[in-house]
Design a protein around this motif. Structure first.
Motif, PDB file in Angstrom:
ATOM      1  N   ASN A 312       1.558 -23.241  -6.768  1.00 23.92           N
ATOM      2  CA  ASN A 312       1.425 -24.701  -6.658  1.00 23.92           C
ATOM      3  C   ASN A 312       0.437 -25.094  -5.558  1.00 23.92           C
ATOM      4  OD1 ASN A 312       3.012 -24.339  -4.280  1.00 23.92           O
ATOM      5  ND2 ASN A 312       4.870 -24.478  -5.538  1.00 23.92           N
ATOM      6  N   GLY A 313      -0.406 -24.158  -5.171  1.00 26.41           N
ATOM      7  CA  GLY A 313      -1.410 -24.403  -4.136  1.00 26.41           C
ATOM      8  C   GLY A 313      -2.007 -23.077  -3.696  1.00 26.41           C
ATOM      9  N   PHE A 314      -2.733 -23.106  -2.584  1.00 28.97           N
ATOM     10  CA  PHE A 314      -3.388 -21.891  -2.101  1.00 28.97           C
ATOM     11  C   PHE A 314      -3.222 -21.766  -0.587  1.00 28.97           C
ATOM     12  CE2 PHE A 314      -5.563 -23.138  -5.955  1.00 28.97           C
ATOM     13  CZ  PHE A 314      -5.608 -21.956  -6.670  1.00 28.97           C
ATOM     14  N   LEU A 315      -3.005 -20.532  -0.131  1.00 28.00           N
ATOM     15  CA  LEU A 315      -2.863 -20.245   1.293  1.00 28.00           C
ATOM     16  C   LEU A 315      -4.009 -19.356   1.763  1.00 28.00           C
ATOM     17  CD1 LEU A 315       0.976 -19.455   1.346  1.00 28.00           C
ATOM     18  CD2 LEU A 315      -0.103 -21.490   2.307  1.00 28.00           C
ATOM     19  N   PHE A 316      -4.418 -19.550   3.015  1.00 27.31           N
ATOM     20  CA  PHE A 316      -5.427 -18.673   3.611  1.00 27.31           C
ATOM     21  C   PHE A 316      -5.037 -18.374   5.056  1.00 27.31           C
ATOM     22  CE2 PHE A 316      -6.751 -22.921   4.765  1.00 27.31           C
ATOM     23  CZ  PHE A 316      -7.319 -22.801   6.017  1.00 27.31           C
ATOM     24  N   LYS A 317      -5.586 -17.307   5.596  1.00 26.46           N
ATOM     25  CA  LYS A 317      -5.262 -16.917   6.965  1.00 26.46           C
ATOM     26  C   LYS A 317      -5.824 -17.927   7.961  1.00 26.46           C
ATOM     27  CE  LYS A 317      -4.987 -11.933   6.119  1.00 26.46           C
ATOM     28  NZ  LYS A 317      -5.547 -10.594   6.447  1.00 26.46           N
ATOM     29  N   LYS A 318      -5.050 -18.181   9.004  1.00 27.38           N
ATOM     30  CA  LYS A 318      -5.481 -19.137  10.028  1.00 27.38           C
ATOM     31  C   LYS A 318      -6.848 -18.756  10.585  1.00 27.38           C
ATOM     32  CE  LYS A 318      -1.770 -18.650  12.529  1.00 27.38           C
ATOM     33  NZ  LYS A 318      -0.811 -18.794  13.639  1.00 27.38           N
ATOM     34  N   SER A 325     -13.659 -21.425   2.654  1.00 28.74           N
ATOM     35  CA  SER A 325     -14.862 -21.795   1.909  1.00 28.74           C
ATOM     36  C   SER A 325     -14.824 -21.213   0.499  1.00 28.74           C
ATOM     37  CB  SER A 325     -16.103 -21.304   2.654  1.00 28.74           C
ATOM     38  OG  SER A 325     -17.272 -21.755   2.018  1.00 28.74           O
ATOM     39  N   ARG A 326     -14.369 -19.970   0.380  1.00 22.58           N
ATOM     40  CA  ARG A 326     -14.275 -19.320  -0.935  1.00 22.58           C
ATOM     41  C   ARG A 326     -13.282 -20.049  -1.839  1.00 22.58           C
ATOM     42  NH1 ARG A 326     -11.390 -15.748  -3.918  1.00 22.58           N
ATOM     43  NH2 ARG A 326      -9.671 -15.728  -2.423  1.00 22.58           N
ATOM     44  N   LEU A 327     -12.123 -20.408  -1.282  1.00 19.89           N
ATOM     45  CA  LEU A 327     -11.107 -21.120  -2.064  1.00 19.89           C
ATOM     46  C   LEU A 327     -11.584 -22.518  -2.466  1.00 19.89           C
ATOM     47  CD1 LEU A 327      -7.865 -20.091  -0.117  1.00 19.89           C
ATOM     48  CD2 LEU A 327      -8.542 -19.355  -2.411  1.00 19.89           C
ATOM     49  N   LEU A 328     -12.277 -23.187  -1.556  1.00 22.31           N
ATOM     50  CA  LEU A 328     -12.819 -24.513  -1.873  1.00 22.31           C
ATOM     51  C   LEU A 328     -13.823 -24.433  -3.017  1.00 22.31           C
ATOM     52  CD1 LEU A 328     -13.306 -26.043   1.699  1.00 22.31           C
ATOM     53  CD2 LEU A 328     -11.810 -26.939  -0.107  1.00 22.31           C
ATOM     54  N   LYS A 329     -14.671 -23.428  -2.997  1.00 17.54           N
ATOM     55  CA  LYS A 329     -15.680 -23.257  -4.049  1.00 17.54           C
ATOM     56  C   LYS A 329     -15.007 -23.052  -5.408  1.00 17.54           C
ATOM     57  CE  LYS A 329     -19.670 -20.354  -5.291  1.00 17.54           C
ATOM     58  NZ  LYS A 329     -20.535 -19.233  -4.838  1.00 17.54           N
ATOM     59  N   ILE A 330     -13.989 -22.190  -5.450  1.00 17.05           N
ATOM     60  CA  ILE A 330     -13.249 -21.950  -6.691  1.00 17.05           C
ATOM     61  C   ILE A 330     -12.600 -23.243  -7.182  1.00 17.05           C
ATOM     62  CG2 ILE A 330     -11.239 -20.780  -7.685  1.00 17.05           C
ATOM     63  CD1 ILE A 330     -11.858 -18.432  -5.772  1.00 17.05           C
ATOM     64  N   ALA A 331     -11.931 -23.942  -6.250  1.00 19.66           N
ATOM     65  CA  ALA A 331     -11.212 -25.161  -6.618  1.00 19.66           C
ATOM     66  C   ALA A 331     -12.163 -26.237  -7.134  1.00 19.66           C
ATOM     67  CB  ALA A 331     -10.415 -25.679  -5.418  1.00 19.66           C
TER      68      ALA A 331
END
Length: 375
Positions: A312-318, A325-331
């Motif tokens: 229901n969302g995405f997590l990344f390391k602090k 940036s990678r997750l934003l590009k995919i989204a």
């Protein structure tokens, strides 16, 4: 800071004294009385019990903890912990994370319960009635993907659809909130030639809306905030953002009220919570989830209790701006391509909030704890 803490202690002292003075004077002396004392975030139960002198009163003290100030840098404050063990009957934590942090640092933990915070009523109402947000006022612009996701019926006529991607940050603009991580991540995006080509082919731009101020409810600025603004001004001067031909625009709203916040949540496609400190819970995460935003958040404190990675969302390391940036590009690509898997992800996000994080549920759990001591 020390003066502020001392003044809070003195104000609490005066308040508790006045409450107990009233109770000592007005409660009947010939009946046994069960009294519940609910303290918010401040461990002053010992003081309260000292002021409350009536022997016919059985006082049960709850301390509702919303952050980890009982523990400094992972080390117990010995005096505070001693007070807690003698004066608090039940600790209520807003997350498993806070409870675990306390238990791991206390040799004699007080009985504790987890009760997650509930969703603000304003956000609850507008998330379930988004058409009410745009019934009047100037026309607003929204992406086609979010428009179709929010409005299955009663579509407001004054919403204009465009192909832009709307990113949202909500929170105080302080170092611990990780705003610089977000800025670094979006700057990486605008230097990605493949993404730039993708966006230009769709006549799309990235619009980052920053909602909040350094200090809650005020317009006061801070040294950190000024450094952020200087960084933004430098990027503008270089032509990277906020120019007619640049693909990234950043706008600061400052502090706004709940109704306006709800509108910003509804208009957003992707919401980022890049906290670098351990968030006790991170309410802005489930506020975004209930408005069916794609929420991308750091693995911070209690956030993983709300957000299930890739479900229901995405997590990344602090502090990992590369991963963000990678997750934003995919989204962004999936949103612009109207990917149906994201529709499902965002609907699941709202469903999880409505099943677990409403005010009604929070109050019911709190009353249930009270009843255990009253029965």
């Amino acid at each position: 800071s020390l003066m502020r803490k001392n003044s809070l202690f003195l104000l609490s002292l005066v308040y508790y004294y006045r409450v107990c003075k009233y109770l000592n004077k007005n409660l009947p002396k010939d009946k046994k009385i069960k009294l519940i004392s609910y303290l918010h975030n401040r461990p002053y139960g010992k003081i309260f019990k000292t002021f409350l002198r009536k022997k016919n009163i059985k006082n049960t003290t709850f301390l509702h903890m919303h952050n980890s100030h009982l523990i400094a840098n992972g080390t117990p404050k010995k005096l505070t912990m001693k007070w807690l063990s003698k004066s608090i009957d039940n600790l209520i934590f807003i997350s498993k994370f806070l409870q675990g942090q306390y238990n791991s640092n206390s040799s004699n933990p007080v009985k504790s319960t987890i009760i997650h915070d509930g969703l603000c009523l304003v956000h609850d109402y507008f998330a379930n009635n988004p058409e009410k947000l745009f019934a009047n006022g100037k026309p607003k612009k929204i992406s086609r993907w979010k428009y179709n996701l929010l409005f299955d019926k009663d579509k407001p006529p004054n919403l204009e659809i465009d192909n832009n991607i709307r990113l949202l940050f909500v929170g105080r603009i302080l170092p611990e909130k990780g705003f610089e991580v977000l800025i670094d991540a979006v700057i990486k995006l605008v230097k990605d030639s493949g993404l730039i080509k993708f966006l230009r082919e769709r006549d799309s731009k990235i619009l980052l809306q920053v909602v909040g101020s350094p200090y809650l409810g005020t317009k006061h600025k801070s040294r950190y905030f000024e450094s952020i603004k200087e960084k933004i001004d430098s990027l503008e001067t270089q032509g990277i953002i906020n120019k007619e031909n640049s693909i990234l625009k950043i706008n600061f709203t400052g502090f706004i009220d709940r109704d306006e916040q709800a509108e910003q949540y509804a208009l957003a496609d992707i919401q980022v919570c890049p906290s670098v400190w351990e968030e006790p819970l991170g309410n802005v995460v489930y506020e975004g989830m209930v408005f069916r935003n794609v929420v991308i958040a750091s693995e911070s404190g209690g956030i993983p209790e709300m957000l299930d990675d890739k479900i229901n969302g995405f997590l990344f390391k602090k502090r990992d701006s590369d991963e963000l940036s990678r997750l934003l590009k995919i989204a962004m690509k999936k949103v612009l391509d109207n990917d149906k898997t994201f529709d499902s992800l965002c609907r699941d996000a709202k469903e999880k909030v409505m099943k677990n994080f409403t005010l009604k549920m929070q109050y019911a759990k709190l009353l249930n704890e009270y009843k255990k001591y009253l029965d």
